[in-house]
Write an enzyme that holds these catalytic residues in place. Sequence first.
Site, short mmCIF file in Angstrom:
data_model
loop_
_atom_site.label_atom_id
_atom_site.label_comp_id
_atom_site.label_asym_id
_atom_site.label_seq_id
_atom_site.Cartn_x
_atom_site.Cartn_y
_atom_site.Cartn_z
N LYS A 53 -82.75 55.40 -30.22
CA LYS A 53 -84.02 56.00 -29.79
C LYS A 53 -83.74 57.17 -28.84
O LYS A 53 -84.33 58.25 -28.97
CB LYS A 53 -84.90 54.95 -29.09
N GLN A 97 -87.79 48.10 -23.88
CA GLN A 97 -87.22 47.43 -25.05
C GLN A 97 -87.39 45.91 -24.92
O GLN A 97 -87.11 45.32 -23.87
CB GLN A 97 -85.73 47.80 -25.21
N ASP A 120 -95.38 52.34 -27.50
CA ASP A 120 -95.19 51.18 -28.38
C ASP A 120 -96.52 50.65 -28.90
O ASP A 120 -96.53 49.78 -29.78
CB ASP A 120 -94.55 50.04 -27.57
N1 GUN Z 1 -87.62 45.30 -30.01
C1 GUN Z 1 -87.56 45.31 -31.36
N2 GUN Z 1 -88.41 46.23 -31.87
C2 GUN Z 1 -89.02 46.81 -30.81
C3 GUN Z 1 -90.01 47.84 -30.70
O1 GUN Z 1 -90.52 48.40 -31.68
N3 GUN Z 1 -90.38 48.15 -29.43
C4 GUN Z 1 -89.87 47.52 -28.34
N4 GUN Z 1 -90.31 47.89 -27.14
N5 GUN Z 1 -88.95 46.57 -28.41
C5 GUN Z 1 -88.54 46.22 -29.64
#
Ligand code: GUN
Length: 306
Positions: A53, A97, A120
């Site tokens: 990311k 995350q 998100d």
């Molecule tokens: N952990 C696995 N997928 C995601 C996501 O799309 N966003 C976040 N914040 N954590 C994750």
Amino acid sequence: MTTIIDGKAVAASITGAIKDANAELQAQTGRKTGLAVIIVGDDPASHTYVGAKSRMAKECGFFSVQHTLPKETTQQQLAGLVHRLNGDDAIHGILVQLPLPQHLDADAVIQSIRPEKDVDGLHVANAGKLATGDLESGLISCTPAGATVFVRRVHGGDLSGLNALVIGRSNLFGKPMAQLLLNANATVTIAHSRTSGLAAVCRNADIVIAAVGRPEMVKANWLKPGATVIDVGINRVPAPEKGEDRTRLVGDVDFAECAPIASVITPVPGGVGPMTIAMLMANSVIAAHRASGLKVSGQLSKLISG
Ligand code: GUN
């Protein structure tokens, strides 16, 4: 002939438009899109995702900041960081995350993010907008938004008369995915671990979206011939054929069995995965435009919402 969707290529076309949108924003306002990603602890898979990311944010020309916190981080320390980022004008998107270490209350952290910066789409304000059919003013969870781009490319924006099955009911994926399909007029079923007769439910679906985290659970004889199959699972399984202690990634769909029965299918890896990151970048550049009272370019809007 079955169509195998190339998620990398679709994601690349979207990130190309995001780079342009970010460059335009910078030319107009002197500001780049700012994205802060927070990771707590040392889960290797989470570090891999977060690294990807942060790298993509840089590639898009964003101001990208990664906060890597030790697993002993307290709730107050994390809340303090989110509070600071909420008030930082250079940051337009904040992503924490998940999962967080067990001693931390993830929901309290997520709900403390300013909804305008919740890239998100997990804040109740954003989830509520989606649930009430407002797809314009909030931010939509990235993986369901990415899966929806695929569905729209196959079926168009109006799913009237089609049965869609979402397997999985998480806040991060299953619930927002079902809302997006419903909003596009599909007849939606949400299945989960307590559903009985899942194979029969699945055989009735024109669109199957699997997000359960069970390796290769969806089998060929579960599918209606000609179904569209979107695989959201990412499971690491042993791969003794590659050598001792080697692993490979598989989805929630048994790809080899299901591909000949489906009309359209996504592979794992290289299907939905790249779209999650692309849609995170899209949410970030959208949030940055809104912060300056602007709208993203028509080209990007067309790519992500048809
Ligand atoms: N952990 C696995 N997928 C995601 C996501 O799309 N966003 C976040 N914040 N954590 C994750």
